[in-house]
Design an enzyme around this catalytic site. Sequence first.
Site, PDB file in Angstrom:
ATOM      1  CD1 TRP A 182      43.646  24.618  29.275  1.00 44.25           C
ATOM      2  CD2 TRP A 182      42.279  24.704  28.170  1.00 44.25           C
ATOM      3  NE1 TRP A 182      44.104  24.507  27.835  1.00 44.25           N
ATOM      4  CE2 TRP A 182      43.343  24.674  27.168  1.00 44.25           C
ATOM      5  CE3 TRP A 182      40.813  24.391  27.568  1.00 44.25           C
ATOM      6  CZ2 TRP A 182      43.259  23.819  25.756  1.00 44.25           C
ATOM      7  CZ3 TRP A 182      40.746  24.363  26.046  1.00 44.25           C
ATOM      8  CH2 TRP A 182      41.652  24.152  25.662  1.00 44.25           C
TER       9      TRP A 182
ATOM     10  CG  ASP B  18      39.427  20.711  33.271  1.00 43.38           C
ATOM     11  OD1 ASP B  18      40.015  19.200  33.147  1.00 43.38           O
ATOM     12  OD2 ASP B  18      39.699  21.332  32.053  1.00 43.38           O
TER      13      ASP B  18
ATOM     14  CE  LYS C  85      46.490  19.084  27.277  1.00 41.76           C
ATOM     15  NZ  LYS C  85      45.675  20.210  28.416  1.00 41.76           N
TER      16      LYS C  85
HETATM   17  C1  LIG Z   1      44.028  20.142  27.069  1.00 43.77           C
HETATM   18  C2  LIG Z   1      42.422  20.441  28.445  1.00 43.77           C
HETATM   19  C3  LIG Z   1      41.596  20.722  27.520  1.00 43.77           C
HETATM   20  C4  LIG Z   1      40.831  20.928  26.288  1.00 43.77           C
HETATM   21  O1  LIG Z   1      41.101  19.137  26.438  1.00 43.77           O
HETATM   22  P1  LIG Z   1      39.943  18.787  25.181  1.00 43.77           P
HETATM   23  O2  LIG Z   1      40.387  17.223  25.441  1.00 43.77           O
HETATM   24  O3  LIG Z   1      41.129  19.393  23.823  1.00 43.77           O
HETATM   25  O4  LIG Z   1      38.669  19.120  24.542  1.00 43.77           O
HETATM   26  C5  LIG Z   1      40.778  21.552  28.980  1.00 43.77           C
HETATM   27  N1  LIG Z   1      41.063  21.804  30.254  1.00 43.77           N
HETATM   28  C6  LIG Z   1      42.487  21.746  30.440  1.00 43.77           C
HETATM   29  C7  LIG Z   1      42.484  22.147  32.031  1.00 43.77           C
HETATM   30  C8  LIG Z   1      43.267  21.443  29.706  1.00 43.77           C
HETATM   31  O5  LIG Z   1      44.744  21.296  29.857  1.00 43.77           O
END
Ligand SMILES: *Cc1c(COP(=O)(O)O)cnc(C)c1O
Length: 370
Positions: free
Chosen positions: A105, A175, A199
């Site tokens: 990611w 993030d 998540k």
């Molecule tokens: C799943 C995930 C993403 C992707 O996010 P989207 O909402 O599908 O754009 C980005 N960063 C992390 C850490 C993730 O686990």
Amino acid sequence: MNPRNGLNFSGGPGALPDSVLQQVQEAILCVPEVGLSILGISHRSDWFAAVVTELENNIRTLLELPRGYHVLFLQGGATQQFSTVPMVLLHGKKFPAEYVHSGYWSGKALSEAQRGGGIRVLWSGEECGYRRLARDDELPFSPDAPYIHYVSNETVEGLQFHRVLGRDDVPRVCDMSSDFLSKPCEADRFSLIYAHAQKNIGPAGVTVVIVRESLLEHMPDHLPGFLDYRNHARTHSNFNTPPVFAIYVVLLVTRWLMKEVGGVVRMDQINREKAELLYGLLDRSDGFYCSRAHLEDRSRMNVVFTLATADAQQRFLAEAQAAGFSGLAGHRAIGGVRASIYNALTLSAVEQLAGFMEDFQHRQHRHTRC
Ligand SMILES: *Cc1c(COP(=O)(O)O)cnc(C)c1O
């Protein structure tokens, strides 16, 4: 307990608490205070304004967020933030922003940011196959960078930073999609945190952005309206039609965290217990199951491991599926097995998985090590 909802170890969208699902079911038919289905309530209603206010306050309370931050509920997922962040924060800057490339990611975030240039990769885990994270002595953060960016929990590889990175004189951007509200996170040390809901804290469709007000003072003026955080801050996340349903579910999850779990410190204790149960089992398996991540960087949200042979792994996944464990196949990028144990996945579900894993190991005739 909702007997029809299986044991969901999926990497995302992840499990949600049963009590929340029950309330959602009711709300789909009718929100009693309004007399309408949640799916048809206006985003301009007083009821929805109260939902946003309460959710904002709950997040502020759960994270002990000081004054001076906006809490926004946006669309476009974490992926949209991969591009919005550099568009907003890199504009007109002399020095490059610094990115830590710790896995799948952060790699995605990096490649979006690189489109505009002005990025420096401070460290990459590529050489070690993303099996460990950077140590502090490998991260020579510069005081001149406009911001630093990292991913707190690498969902695919099962790696988690158990400390805050960077320097206090450079804005931190993080993030936190896959570990947001799973533990205290020292939110006041960050300038911008983003985390989509699917998540750990809700359904897909909404992304929480926590941004320091002072960071928005020198924003470029040419941005598309939707990408300008100031528009969302000014309208309390009602700049255009927001995802009313998803935001409402996140509110229910924060109520659950506060009232039923007892806050993020307690959540952290439970999450540690769940993770220790699985990692302990891997470590005691005499090489039958092998943890992918180095010991000190193991994620408490995504436990990623392999078995000795492709054949054993396939049988493991097939039997687990048949026994009612869902979502255990590793991410398509790296394979293996991944048990995602987000907030709503109960200790009891983890105990059941651990029981299955021990039993599976004992049933094998030949013991091969990985
Ligand atoms: C799943 C995930 C993403 C992707 O996010 P989207 O909402 O599908 O754009 C980005 N960063 C992390 C850490 C993730 O686990």
